[in-house]
Design a protein around this motif. Structure first.
Motif, PDB file in Angstrom:
ATOM      1  N   GLU A 190       0.705  -1.329   0.097  1.00 53.74           N
ATOM      2  CA  GLU A 190       0.049   0.023   0.053  1.00 53.74           C
ATOM      3  C   GLU A 190       0.866   1.351  -0.065  1.00 53.74           C
ATOM      4  O   GLU A 190       0.523   2.250  -0.616  1.00 53.74           O
ATOM      5  CB  GLU A 190      -0.784   0.128   1.183  1.00 53.74           C
ATOM      6  CG  GLU A 190      -2.069  -0.969   1.174  1.00 53.74           C
ATOM      7  CD  GLU A 190      -2.793  -1.179   2.495  1.00 53.74           C
ATOM      8  OE1 GLU A 190      -2.389  -0.240   3.293  1.00 53.74           O
ATOM      9  OE2 GLU A 190      -3.751  -2.009   2.636  1.00 53.74           O
ATOM     10  N   ARG A 191       1.970   1.169   0.717  1.00 51.65           N
ATOM     11  CA  ARG A 191       2.721   2.316   0.635  1.00 51.65           C
ATOM     12  C   ARG A 191       3.512   2.680  -0.328  1.00 51.65           C
ATOM     13  O   ARG A 191       3.524   3.881  -1.046  1.00 51.65           O
ATOM     14  CB  ARG A 191       4.042   2.078   1.931  1.00 51.65           C
ATOM     15  CG  ARG A 191       5.031   3.103   1.775  1.00 51.65           C
ATOM     16  CD  ARG A 191       4.388   4.388   2.426  1.00 51.65           C
ATOM     17  NE  ARG A 191       4.169   4.249   3.935  1.00 51.65           N
ATOM     18  CZ  ARG A 191       5.357   4.412   4.921  1.00 51.65           C
ATOM     19  NH1 ARG A 191       6.228   4.839   4.624  1.00 51.65           N
ATOM     20  NH2 ARG A 191       4.887   4.091   6.072  1.00 51.65           N
ATOM     21  N   LEU A 192       3.779   1.437  -1.456  1.00 46.39           N
ATOM     22  CA  LEU A 192       4.145   1.801  -2.738  1.00 46.39           C
ATOM     23  C   LEU A 192       3.186   2.332  -3.599  1.00 46.39           C
ATOM     24  O   LEU A 192       3.424   3.279  -4.507  1.00 46.39           O
ATOM     25  CB  LEU A 192       4.884   0.456  -3.310  1.00 46.39           C
ATOM     26  CG  LEU A 192       5.852  -0.013  -2.449  1.00 46.39           C
ATOM     27  CD1 LEU A 192       6.166  -1.609  -3.039  1.00 46.39           C
ATOM     28  CD2 LEU A 192       7.095   0.553  -2.285  1.00 46.39           C
ATOM     29  N   THR A 193       2.211   1.716  -3.506  1.00 45.87           N
ATOM     30  CA  THR A 193       1.054   2.227  -4.730  1.00 45.87           C
ATOM     31  C   THR A 193       0.342   3.619  -4.112  1.00 45.87           C
ATOM     32  O   THR A 193       0.118   4.413  -5.140  1.00 45.87           O
ATOM     33  CB  THR A 193      -0.117   1.213  -4.700  1.00 45.87           C
ATOM     34  OG1 THR A 193      -0.728   1.177  -3.292  1.00 45.87           O
ATOM     35  CG2 THR A 193       0.383  -0.194  -5.232  1.00 45.87           C
ATOM     36  N   ALA A 194       0.407   3.969  -2.698  1.00 43.02           N
ATOM     37  CA  ALA A 194       0.117   5.323  -2.116  1.00 43.02           C
ATOM     38  C   ALA A 194       0.851   6.152  -3.039  1.00 43.02           C
ATOM     39  O   ALA A 194       0.524   7.414  -3.418  1.00 43.02           O
ATOM     40  CB  ALA A 194      -0.207   5.313  -0.822  1.00 43.02           C
ATOM     41  N   ALA A 195       2.216   5.915  -3.193  1.00 42.76           N
ATOM     42  CA  ALA A 195       3.210   6.823  -3.645  1.00 42.76           C
ATOM     43  C   ALA A 195       3.105   6.911  -5.083  1.00 42.76           C
ATOM     44  O   ALA A 195       4.061   7.716  -5.837  1.00 42.76           O
ATOM     45  CB  ALA A 195       4.735   6.456  -3.345  1.00 42.76           C
ATOM     46  N   GLY A 196       2.164   6.402  -5.853  1.00 45.00           N
ATOM     47  CA  GLY A 196       2.013   6.550  -7.198  1.00 45.00           C
ATOM     48  C   GLY A 196       2.917   5.567  -8.024  1.00 45.00           C
ATOM     49  O   GLY A 196       2.996   5.798  -9.193  1.00 45.00           O
ATOM     50  N   LEU A 197       3.597   4.608  -7.443  1.00 42.72           N
ATOM     51  CA  LEU A 197       4.533   3.863  -8.137  1.00 42.72           C
ATOM     52  C   LEU A 197       3.651   2.683  -8.740  1.00 42.72           C
ATOM     53  O   LEU A 197       2.976   2.052  -8.439  1.00 42.72           O
ATOM     54  CB  LEU A 197       5.528   2.929  -7.034  1.00 42.72           C
ATOM     55  CG  LEU A 197       6.266   4.067  -6.139  1.00 42.72           C
ATOM     56  CD1 LEU A 197       7.528   3.166  -5.536  1.00 42.72           C
ATOM     57  CD2 LEU A 197       6.990   4.953  -7.066  1.00 42.72           C
TER      58      LEU A 197
END
Length: 235
Positions: free
Chosen positions: A175-182
């Motif tokens: 979730e941290r990765l996707t929340a950063a737009g990655l």
């Protein structure tokens, strides 16, 4: 306050930095959840075999450089070609963040608990176009954690504060990765070795490994494991 390990920063170059994060296989300090049925010495020997398998796999892969982020001191299990750096103090999220923060360019990190990894399993994250359509790579663990994490831009903020060693660690990190737009590529889910049941499963899945050979050397039917552990501890 934790201090980041000193990793010499090379000039940006083509290719991916491969990192193994590991703990020196010392009895009583590694794989404590294997005890019982294994003795601390047996658990450390299984950890060393898993580390050997992991390092051998990484050594066979194309890389800009290879790094071992180590809690402890290197031993005869370390193959040539690795830069060894100490882990910083702090929780696992801080230690992972520090390792990524000290790297330059695309970086792929794996742990020492999945001796069944092979070049084929990691191939998608190391292909020539691995970072063309992806900003990150994520390998989930079946216990809810993760066994691999790759970042095109190794920003330590993507790891700091993620709760570790929990059933939702992998989900929270993803979730941290996707929340950063990655744009996140997925690697296969793997079992890591934490318990005796995990050790049985992984050894059966990867019979070619040093881990499986060491596991076979200690193989005792489940009812007899406790007695074998007592005999080993009395030597």
């Amino acid at each position: 306050m934790s201090t980041a390990p000193h990793v010499p920063r090379p000039a940006r170059r083509a290719g991916t930095t491969l990192v193994v994060i590991a703990k020196e296989p010392v009895p009583g300090r590694v794989k404590t959840r294997l005890t019982p049925p294994y003795t601390p010495r047996q658990a450390a020997a299984l950890a060393e075999a898993a580390l050997r398998d992991t390092l051998d796999c990484v050594a066979a892969l194309p890389a800009a450089r290879r790094v071992l982020a180590l809690d402890g001191a290197p031993g005869p299990w370390l193959p040539p070609g690795f830069t060894v750096v100490p882990q910083c103090a702090g929780g696992l999220d801080e230690r992972l963040a520090a390792v990524f923060g000290a790297c330059t360019g695309p970086t792929l990190l794996v742990g020492m608990d999945t001796p069944q990894i092979t070049p084929d399993l990691l191939a998608p994250a190391l292909a020539p176009d691995a970072w063309t359509h992806h900003d990150a790579w994520f390998g989930p663990a079946e216990d809810g954690g993760f066994w691999a994490l790759g970042l095109a831009d190794p920003d330590p903020a993507l790891l700091r504060g993620v709760p570790m060693s929990r059933a939702d660690t992998g989900a929270r990190q993803y979730e941290r990765l996707t929340a950063a737009g990655l744009r996140v590529g997925r690697l296969p889910a793997l079992s890591d070795v934490d318990t005796a049941a995990d050790a049985d499963q992984v050894a059966a899945q990867a019979p070619w490994t040093a881990f499986a050979a060491r596991h076979a050397a200690y193989a005792v039917p489940a009812p007899g494991r406790a007695a074998a552990a007592r005999r080993e501890s009395n030597r």
